[in-house]
Motif scaffolding. Sequence first.
Motif, PDB file in Angstrom:
ATOM      1  N   TYR A  31       0.810  -1.069   0.099  1.00  0.00           N
ATOM      2  CA  TYR A  31      -0.074  -0.019  -0.043  1.00  0.00           C
ATOM      3  C   TYR A  31       0.875   1.178  -0.001  1.00  0.00           C
ATOM      4  N   LEU A  32       2.005   1.134   0.187  1.00  0.00           N
ATOM      5  CA  LEU A  32       2.864   2.234   0.385  1.00  0.00           C
ATOM      6  C   LEU A  32       2.917   3.046  -0.935  1.00  0.00           C
ATOM      7  N   PRO A  33       3.171   2.535  -2.031  1.00  0.00           N
ATOM      8  CA  PRO A  33       3.263   3.384  -3.178  1.00  0.00           C
ATOM      9  C   PRO A  33       1.844   4.163  -3.511  1.00  0.00           C
ATOM     10  N   PHE A  34       0.707   3.732  -3.088  1.00  0.00           N
ATOM     11  CA  PHE A  34      -0.625   4.054  -3.312  1.00  0.00           C
ATOM     12  C   PHE A  34      -0.684   5.276  -2.262  1.00  0.00           C
ATOM     13  N   LEU A  35      -0.170   5.047  -1.143  1.00  0.00           N
ATOM     14  CA  LEU A  35      -0.244   6.271  -0.070  1.00  0.00           C
ATOM     15  C   LEU A  35       0.848   7.469  -0.393  1.00  0.00           C
ATOM     16  N   LEU A  36       1.896   6.997  -0.954  1.00  0.00           N
ATOM     17  CA  LEU A  36       2.702   8.114  -1.487  1.00  0.00           C
ATOM     18  C   LEU A  36       2.227   8.796  -2.522  1.00  0.00           C
ATOM     19  N   LEU A  39      -1.022   9.165  -3.232  1.00  0.00           N
ATOM     20  CA  LEU A  39      -2.233  10.169  -2.510  1.00  0.00           C
ATOM     21  C   LEU A  39      -1.635  11.307  -1.897  1.00  0.00           C
ATOM     22  N   ALA A  40      -0.392  11.292  -1.037  1.00  0.00           N
ATOM     23  CA  ALA A  40       0.122  12.258  -0.369  1.00  0.00           C
ATOM     24  C   ALA A  40       0.467  13.439  -1.064  1.00  0.00           C
ATOM     25  N   LEU A  41       1.241  12.983  -2.212  1.00  0.00           N
ATOM     26  CA  LEU A  41       1.856  13.939  -3.150  1.00  0.00           C
ATOM     27  C   LEU A  41       0.651  14.566  -3.860  1.00  0.00           C
ATOM     28  N   TRP A  42      -0.541  13.934  -4.350  1.00  0.00           N
ATOM     29  CA  TRP A  42      -1.730  14.430  -5.110  1.00  0.00           C
ATOM     30  C   TRP A  42      -2.255  15.489  -3.891  1.00  0.00           C
ATOM     31  N   ILE A  43      -2.713  15.179  -2.636  1.00  0.00           N
ATOM     32  CA  ILE A  43      -3.195  16.163  -1.881  1.00  0.00           C
ATOM     33  C   ILE A  43      -2.641  17.355  -1.558  1.00  0.00           C
ATOM     34  N   TYR A  44      -0.968  17.137  -1.295  1.00  0.00           N
ATOM     35  CA  TYR A  44      -0.270  18.285  -0.962  1.00  0.00           C
ATOM     36  C   TYR A  44      -0.150  19.196  -2.100  1.00  0.00           C
ATOM     37  N   PHE A 101      -5.062  14.592 -13.606  1.00  0.00           N
ATOM     38  CA  PHE A 101      -3.847  13.875 -13.620  1.00  0.00           C
ATOM     39  C   PHE A 101      -3.048  13.255 -12.486  1.00  0.00           C
ATOM     40  N   GLY A 102      -3.736  13.391 -11.466  1.00  0.00           N
ATOM     41  CA  GLY A 102      -3.132  13.063 -10.252  1.00  0.00           C
ATOM     42  C   GLY A 102      -2.933  11.677  -9.684  1.00  0.00           C
ATOM     43  N   GLU A 103      -3.589  10.887 -10.562  1.00  0.00           N
ATOM     44  CA  GLU A 103      -3.337   9.207 -10.445  1.00  0.00           C
ATOM     45  C   GLU A 103      -1.943   8.766 -10.914  1.00  0.00           C
ATOM     46  N   VAL A 104      -1.702   9.532 -12.165  1.00  0.00           N
ATOM     47  CA  VAL A 104      -0.390   9.105 -12.576  1.00  0.00           C
ATOM     48  C   VAL A 104       0.652   9.894 -12.400  1.00  0.00           C
ATOM     49  N   LEU A 105       0.705  11.070 -11.396  1.00  0.00           N
ATOM     50  CA  LEU A 105       1.561  11.952 -10.766  1.00  0.00           C
ATOM     51  C   LEU A 105       2.020  13.008 -11.849  1.00  0.00           C
TER      52      LEU A 105
END
Length: 135
Positions: free
Chosen positions: A4-9, A11-16, A44-48
């Motif tokens: 789950y760590l990549p998903f959380l990272l 998500l955190a970058l997207w929220i920030y 485009f948040g899901e693909v960074l």
Amino acid sequence: MLRYLPFLLVLALWIYAFIDCLNTPEEEVKGLPKVVWVIIILLFGEVLVGPVAWLVVGKVRRAPGGGATPGERRRDPRGTWTAPDDNPAFLASLKQGNSKDEALLKDWEEDLRRREEEIKRREQGGAADDTPPKS
């Protein structure tokens, strides 16, 4: 748990990036209007792509002390910070304070000299009175 760590990272970058974009003043947004940046971050948040694009090119970046980054001019001259030893107004206030302190010190020294002379005169006058008369 590590899966789950990549998903959380992400998500955190997207929220920030989203919150950073919303909190950035309009005059500090580069390239596109702020609303367009918000849409790009959301779409485009899901693909960074959106958050990384915002963090790299979407905002005017400042140096840590609030100054401009190299090669960039600061828009608001009132917002620049100057060290106290480089600030002419601060140095002038120190000189003014020093002159006041020096004048006060001179007054105290004059008062001290006057009191010492008074004490010496009293001692000399008292010593002359205490001596027995010569016969």
